[in-house]
Scaffold this motif. Structure first.
Motif, PDB file in Angstrom:
ATOM      1  N   ARG A 116      24.581  27.716  42.861  1.00 39.33           N
ATOM      2  CA  ARG A 116      25.207  28.278  43.685  1.00 39.33           C
ATOM      3  C   ARG A 116      27.422  27.828  43.252  1.00 39.33           C
ATOM      4  O   ARG A 116      28.468  28.328  42.655  1.00 39.33           O
ATOM      5  CB  ARG A 116      25.833  28.845  44.629  1.00 39.33           C
ATOM      6  N   LYS A 122      27.452  27.856  39.769  1.00 33.54           N
ATOM      7  CA  LYS A 122      28.366  29.012  38.998  1.00 33.54           C
ATOM      8  C   LYS A 122      29.207  28.785  39.019  1.00 33.54           C
ATOM      9  O   LYS A 122      30.177  29.195  38.515  1.00 33.54           O
ATOM     10  CB  LYS A 122      27.590  30.044  39.596  1.00 33.54           C
ATOM     11  N   GLU A 157      33.198  28.419  35.686  1.00 35.53           N
ATOM     12  CA  GLU A 157      34.077  29.144  35.862  1.00 35.53           C
ATOM     13  C   GLU A 157      35.202  28.535  35.914  1.00 35.53           C
ATOM     14  O   GLU A 157      35.807  28.709  34.672  1.00 35.53           O
ATOM     15  CB  GLU A 157      33.930  30.170  36.399  1.00 35.53           C
ATOM     16  N   LEU A 191      36.200  35.404  39.519  1.00 36.98           N
ATOM     17  CA  LEU A 191      34.680  34.613  40.097  1.00 36.98           C
ATOM     18  C   LEU A 191      34.220  35.762  40.759  1.00 36.98           C
ATOM     19  O   LEU A 191      32.756  35.837  41.872  1.00 36.98           O
ATOM     20  CB  LEU A 191      35.024  33.565  41.758  1.00 36.98           C
ATOM     21  N   LEU A 192      34.059  36.749  39.337  1.00 36.44           N
ATOM     22  CA  LEU A 192      33.120  38.491  40.012  1.00 36.44           C
ATOM     23  C   LEU A 192      31.731  38.242  39.788  1.00 36.44           C
ATOM     24  O   LEU A 192      31.319  38.636  41.359  1.00 36.44           O
ATOM     25  CB  LEU A 192      33.525  39.579  38.934  1.00 36.44           C
ATOM     26  N   PRO A 193      30.759  37.440  38.987  1.00 41.36           N
ATOM     27  CA  PRO A 193      29.511  37.628  39.632  1.00 41.36           C
ATOM     28  C   PRO A 193      29.139  36.673  40.710  1.00 41.36           C
ATOM     29  O   PRO A 193      28.330  36.747  41.564  1.00 41.36           O
ATOM     30  CB  PRO A 193      29.397  36.675  38.224  1.00 41.36           C
ATOM     31  N   TYR A 194      29.930  35.405  41.052  1.00 44.18           N
ATOM     32  CA  TYR A 194      29.703  34.598  42.401  1.00 44.18           C
ATOM     33  C   TYR A 194      30.020  35.656  43.358  1.00 44.18           C
ATOM     34  O   TYR A 194      29.674  35.768  45.006  1.00 44.18           O
ATOM     35  CB  TYR A 194      30.918  33.588  42.426  1.00 44.18           C
ATOM     36  N   ARG A 195      31.063  36.418  43.018  1.00 44.16           N
ATOM     37  CA  ARG A 195      31.454  37.279  44.610  1.00 44.16           C
ATOM     38  C   ARG A 195      30.447  37.975  44.667  1.00 44.16           C
ATOM     39  O   ARG A 195      29.781  38.924  46.244  1.00 44.16           O
ATOM     40  CB  ARG A 195      32.598  37.872  44.492  1.00 44.16           C
ATOM     41  N   ASN A 196      30.045  39.198  43.837  1.00 46.14           N
ATOM     42  CA  ASN A 196      28.121  39.529  43.766  1.00 46.14           C
ATOM     43  C   ASN A 196      27.498  39.517  44.123  1.00 46.14           C
ATOM     44  O   ASN A 196      26.675  40.004  44.947  1.00 46.14           O
ATOM     45  CB  ASN A 196      28.102  40.292  42.380  1.00 46.14           C
ATOM     46  N   GLU A 197      27.117  38.174  44.097  1.00 42.94           N
ATOM     47  CA  GLU A 197      26.600  37.449  45.060  1.00 42.94           C
ATOM     48  C   GLU A 197      26.154  37.304  46.287  1.00 42.94           C
ATOM     49  O   GLU A 197      25.578  38.041  46.463  1.00 42.94           O
ATOM     50  CB  GLU A 197      25.872  36.095  44.427  1.00 42.94           C
ATOM     51  N   ASP A 248      25.497  40.504  47.693  1.00 47.38           N
ATOM     52  CA  ASP A 248      24.149  41.096  47.966  1.00 47.38           C
ATOM     53  C   ASP A 248      23.826  40.274  49.176  1.00 47.38           C
ATOM     54  O   ASP A 248      23.393  40.888  49.624  1.00 47.38           O
ATOM     55  CB  ASP A 248      23.289  40.457  46.668  1.00 47.38           C
TER      56      ASP A 248
END
Length: 309
Positions: A138, A141, A145, A166-172, A175
């Motif tokens: 994490r 990731k 960025e 940080l959209l991919p990190y926030r999406n994680e 989840d």
């Protein structure tokens, strides 16, 4: 030469000195690997309540050659700060936004489930190195960025960066919140199920004075009567309870079905692991009837023989 400035989130001024010191330490350490004879070639200055400015202070510093190492090291330091200091707040904000119209959801409990998923019980069977590996993943990731941003822009607003870059990190994290909610709902349903069993047991009449439950290790249990003769209980006579047990209980908890069918007045659990979840569940359902033994004259030699050191 000014390299970049970092602006902290508005409620994190207490972390300003800590982040400044960490940046100075790690960025210069990485630069010294490139230039072992150089003194500190970058400095970090606190400006105002929330800002840190990075400045190249040595004449030997060359932006094209040395800049990438500075940005990479700074990105990893700031990413560590995000994971350790801001991640819990990000999770909390996601929970509040996602379930703001659902008053039945206990945000604090869901936050606790998120913490356990990231740091706690889910990793116990795997060991600490897997937990650290996931944290590092994490962090990397986020650091990737951050490094891209610092290579392109001299101004980094951490709050804005988290919101928009940080959209991919926030999406994680989203989840993780959803998975935590699933765990919360399942646990809540299971606790309601246990409460129903406890209520049923309280209504039952006792059929035998005492049973002995020997825990062989793992999820293996054997049931004995008062004379230490093996019991082979029948399924519960109550159809509703039998159906509940068949659909709800975990495989390792089926011993509870046996105990309910026998309906003892007293239960002695012989075990070397008194804190095991199924044993705590038995104590909850058969409230006041359970005595947990870790080594008595009746079970000491048997358990020592069964349980491997």
């Amino acid at each position: 030469m000014d390299l970049f400035t970092v602006t902290m989130p508005s409620n994190h001024d207490e972390s300003l000195q800590m982040l400044r010191d960490s940046l100075a330490k790690h960025v210069n350490a990485d630069l010294h690997k490139l230039k072992p004879s150089a003194q500190a070639v970058v400095e970090f200055h606190i400006e105002g309540p929330l800002r840190i400015r990075c400045e190249a202070s040595a004449a030997a510093f060359q932006l094209k050659a040395d800049g990438p190492a500075v940005y990479k090291a700074a990105a990893h330091v700031i990413a560590d700060y995000v994971i350790s200091e801001l991640e819990p707040q990000l999770l909390s904000a996601i929970i509040r936004k996602k379930y703001k119209n659902n008053p039945s959801m206990d945000a604090a409990i869901i936050e606790k489930y998120c913490y356990e998923l990231l740091h706690g019980k889910e990793w116990e069977s795997l060991g600490s190195r897997f937990h650290e590996a996931d944290r590092t993943r994490r962090r990397n990731k986020v650091a990737d960025e951050l490094e891209k941003h610092l290579l392109e822009d001299t101004v980094l607003n951490i709050g804005g960066f988290l919101a928009f870059r940080l959209l991919p990190y926030r999406n994680e994290l989203t989840d993780i919140v959803e998975y935590a909610l699933d765990e919360y709902v399942l646990d809540k349903q299971y606790q309601e199920f246990i409460s129903l069993l406890k209520y049923f047991v309280q209504l039952q009449e006792s059929k035998v004075p005492i049973v002995h439950l020997l825990h062989k290790g793992g999820h293996e249990f054997t049931l004995y009567n008062e004379s230490f003769q093996t019991l082979d209980p029948k399924p519960p006579a109550d159809r509703l309870v039998a159906e509940m047990l068949e659909t709800e209980m975990n495989i390792e908890d089926m011993v509870i079905s046996s105990l309910i069918s026998v309906s003892p007045k007293q239960i002695t659990v012989h075990t070397r692991n008194p804190d095991m979840q199924v044993i705590r569940t038995i104590e909850t359902i058969f409230d006041g009837r359970v005595n947990v033994c870790v080594k008595c004259s009746s079970c000491a030699s048997t358990l020592d023989e069964w349980i491997q050191p």
